[in-house]
Design a protein around this motif. Structure first.
Motif, PDB file in Angstrom:
ATOM      1  N   VAL B 232       0.844  -1.210   0.000  1.00 30.88           N
ATOM      2  CA  VAL B 232       0.000   0.000   0.000  1.00 30.88           C
ATOM      3  C   VAL B 232       0.878   1.257   0.000  1.00 30.88           C
ATOM      4  N   GLU B 233       1.848   1.292   0.928  1.00 31.33           N
ATOM      5  CA  GLU B 233       2.741   2.455   1.005  1.00 31.33           C
ATOM      6  C   GLU B 233       3.587   2.576  -0.269  1.00 31.33           C
ATOM      7  N   THR B 235       2.740   1.615  -3.248  1.00 32.68           N
ATOM      8  CA  THR B 235       1.867   2.134  -4.298  1.00 32.68           C
ATOM      9  C   THR B 235       1.687   3.641  -4.150  1.00 32.68           C
ATOM     10  N   GLU B 236       1.492   4.083  -2.901  1.00 27.36           N
ATOM     11  CA  GLU B 236       1.310   5.526  -2.679  1.00 27.36           C
ATOM     12  C   GLU B 236       2.542   6.303  -3.118  1.00 27.36           C
ATOM     13  N   ASP B 237       3.728   5.795  -2.763  1.00 31.15           N
ATOM     14  CA  ASP B 237       4.944   6.489  -3.165  1.00 31.15           C
ATOM     15  C   ASP B 237       5.137   6.461  -4.686  1.00 31.15           C
ATOM     16  N   ARG B 239       2.731   6.509  -6.796  1.00 31.72           N
ATOM     17  CA  ARG B 239       1.780   7.510  -7.287  1.00 31.72           C
ATOM     18  C   ARG B 239       2.363   8.930  -7.180  1.00 31.72           C
ATOM     19  N   ARG B 240       3.126   9.141  -6.123  1.00 31.81           N
ATOM     20  CA  ARG B 240       3.762  10.448  -5.939  1.00 31.81           C
ATOM     21  C   ARG B 240       4.983  10.623  -6.837  1.00 31.81           C
ATOM     22  N   ALA B 281      -3.409  -0.626  -7.489  1.00 29.75           N
ATOM     23  CA  ALA B 281      -2.443   0.356  -8.001  1.00 29.75           C
ATOM     24  C   ALA B 281      -2.853   0.929  -9.353  1.00 29.75           C
TER      25      ALA B 281
END
Lengths: 335, 335
Positions: B232-233, B235-237, B239-240, B281
């Motif tokens: 999850v983390e 994927t978030e990174d 995305r950033r 994702a």
């Protein structure tokens, strides 16, 4: 006897006669490839009762080739005393539209979208006519009466100028969306591997097909006595201990083992039969195959898979074509 | 009415009542995983009428865990007003002996060879009890009522802490030799790739499972704010725009595309549904997946395959477990 009893006796006798007739009928099995046309009359138990073959003519157009095939079939049936037929089963080189069997065999340029099934139906009216890919017929033959007999989950492979196969799962032939299931030759064994004729890269076929092996060996410095060489000469040199020829067989065996490990995991296979010209290499091919397979097939269920040489040899495709007629419940899912 | 007509009318009314009863009966569907126990009452059409869930207890022995499951089921059925049941369908983490369902879920150490099917049969006498691998139930759910609906040849994938799947071919669930068909996670995508927990090397799962991705990203210098991170983390990174996190998603997507190309060639697939945590994702995963798939799926038939996000989300496994009860002709081949 009462009228009813008489009627029943007559009906029962009629049924028995029909059963005897059905039991005696033979399948006309046909195997169409780039180098040979083969045909056989096959008994319901799978025994080849009569067979004949000829070189595939290379100088004829579509109709000429069709007439050559008919001549082969007519002679075979006449020589056998014109027995009653149960149906027509055909293995033909791909690709084809399936099950309608407009065939465009890669190695038979004369036939492009040739309506093979329709033509055979016209020639043999009233009989079932069933056409499938030639490698699928080999797999069906090996499952019905060969190395995969009695097993529910079998991949039948042909390793030759191409690498093909057919897939029997849960006891039935798998066709897939377009009749193409079993194409193990295009399973990716090395995404950075050599380009494949299909346009992809690192397919099993790109590495393990006979001509691919020969080309690789020549690049690596293998210098056979003549130029027109095949996997046969490469195998002979590997047997004599030629290091590059041996390395080529090793490379093919490893690629096969990796692809079989993937297939065993995806399909939970029991048996993989390996036939075709290259399988004649024996331990030169099967030893590295087993080594790679055992390194990659590690889940408990996948370790159970056994790889065996095909059992039926040259007749596998004809026996499988006959199975499309005699064992349609397992091998023929189309109309 | 004559006696016969009366009897017929009674029989027909009885049949209709039985049909109504059958139509009204619900399947009790159960999903057993390492983090949660979920249960639902599912209508014959696939709608989830009632559901409930709880964390999987981690501090109990085999019998304690069984009692926790029963408590969940009893409460669910009681809250729903104790409706008549059509049968019990279960998706459970593997491995298991199948179809007898002595289960040993990797992430539930309390159960080793736990006789889940027998216990459920004792608890629900007279009702069919059918247990399959949890990823297979997800695939069945997506085929029955989700992203693969109406298609004959579908691979349903779950990409999460592991990579699993189930295989529907020629319109029927494929079990394989031991109920393990569909294990796409152990298709080899790079024979020189990282070691896999199974003991092999370069399996799809070794590369694309969430923890594998996180470990690779950390090796490559990804430094998330905390230590207890998951996909999850990552994927978030990604995305950033974090380059290493993006590269990790790219790597997973490529591996998925290669494995799907192999499966499409071997099984002649129409649709591959991709679910599980990592599939959230979106394009970060699906774009490189498509690119690798299109590079490797080159035979005409394999180009037709479509990869789609799973449609049913968290309930897919429960819907699939209900399909083992309601659509046994397609999804249940065992006794």
């Amino acid at each position: 006897m009462s009228e009813r009893a008489t009627w029943e006796a007559t009906a029962i006798e009629g049924l028995r006669a029909a059963e005897r007739g059905a039991a005696e009928r033979l399948a006309l099995a046909i195997d169409i490839g780039g180098t040979k046309l083969a045909a056989a009359l096959v008994e319901p138990g799978g025994r080849v009762a009569h067979h004949d073959r000829t070189h595939t003519p290379v100088d004829l157009d579509a109709e000429g080739l069709w007439r050559s095939l008919l001549a082969l079939l007519d002679k075979l049936v006449a020589d056998a005393g014109d027995p009653p037929l149960a149906g027509i089963g055909v293995g033909c080189g791909g690709p084809m539209r399936w099950p309608s069997a407009e065939v465009s065999p890669l190695n038979i340029p004369a036939w492009r979208d040739f309506p093979l099934r329709d033509r055979l139906r016209e020639r043999y009216p009233g009989l079932p006519v069933r056409v499938h890919n030639d490698a699928i017929c080999v797999a069906v033959g090996e499952h019905w009466r060969g190395a995969g007999r009695g097993r529910g989950n079998v991949l039948g492979m042909v390793v030759s100028t191409g690498v093909g196969g057919g897939l029997i799962l849960d006891g039935r032939l798998v066709d897939g969306a377009s009749g193409n299931a079993g194409h193990i030759g295009h399973v990716v064994v090395d995404p950075a591997g050599p380009p494949c004729k299909c346009g992809g890269r690192g397919c099993l076929e790109a590495i393990a097909r006979g001509p691919g092996l020969v080309a690789w060996a020549q690049e690596q410095g293998w210098r056979p006595g003549r130029t027109d060489v095949t996997g046969v000469e490469l195998t002979e040199d590997a047997r004599r201990g030629h290091p590059v020829a041996s390395a080529a067989m090793d490379r093919a065996g490893r690629a096969l083992g990796i692809a079989i490990a993937s297939a065993a995991h995806l399909c939970d296979l029991e048996v993989v039969s390996v036939g075709g010209g290259l399988s004649q290499a024996g331990p030169l091919l099967f030893d590295p195959l087993e080594e790679a397979l055992r390194a990659h097939a590690r889940m408990d269920f996948a370790r159970q898979v056994r790889v065996v040489p095909a059992a039926l040899g040259q007749t596998a495709g004809l026996v499988g074509a006959a199975a499309l007629v005699f064992a349609a419940d397992r091998y023929w899912n189309a109309d």
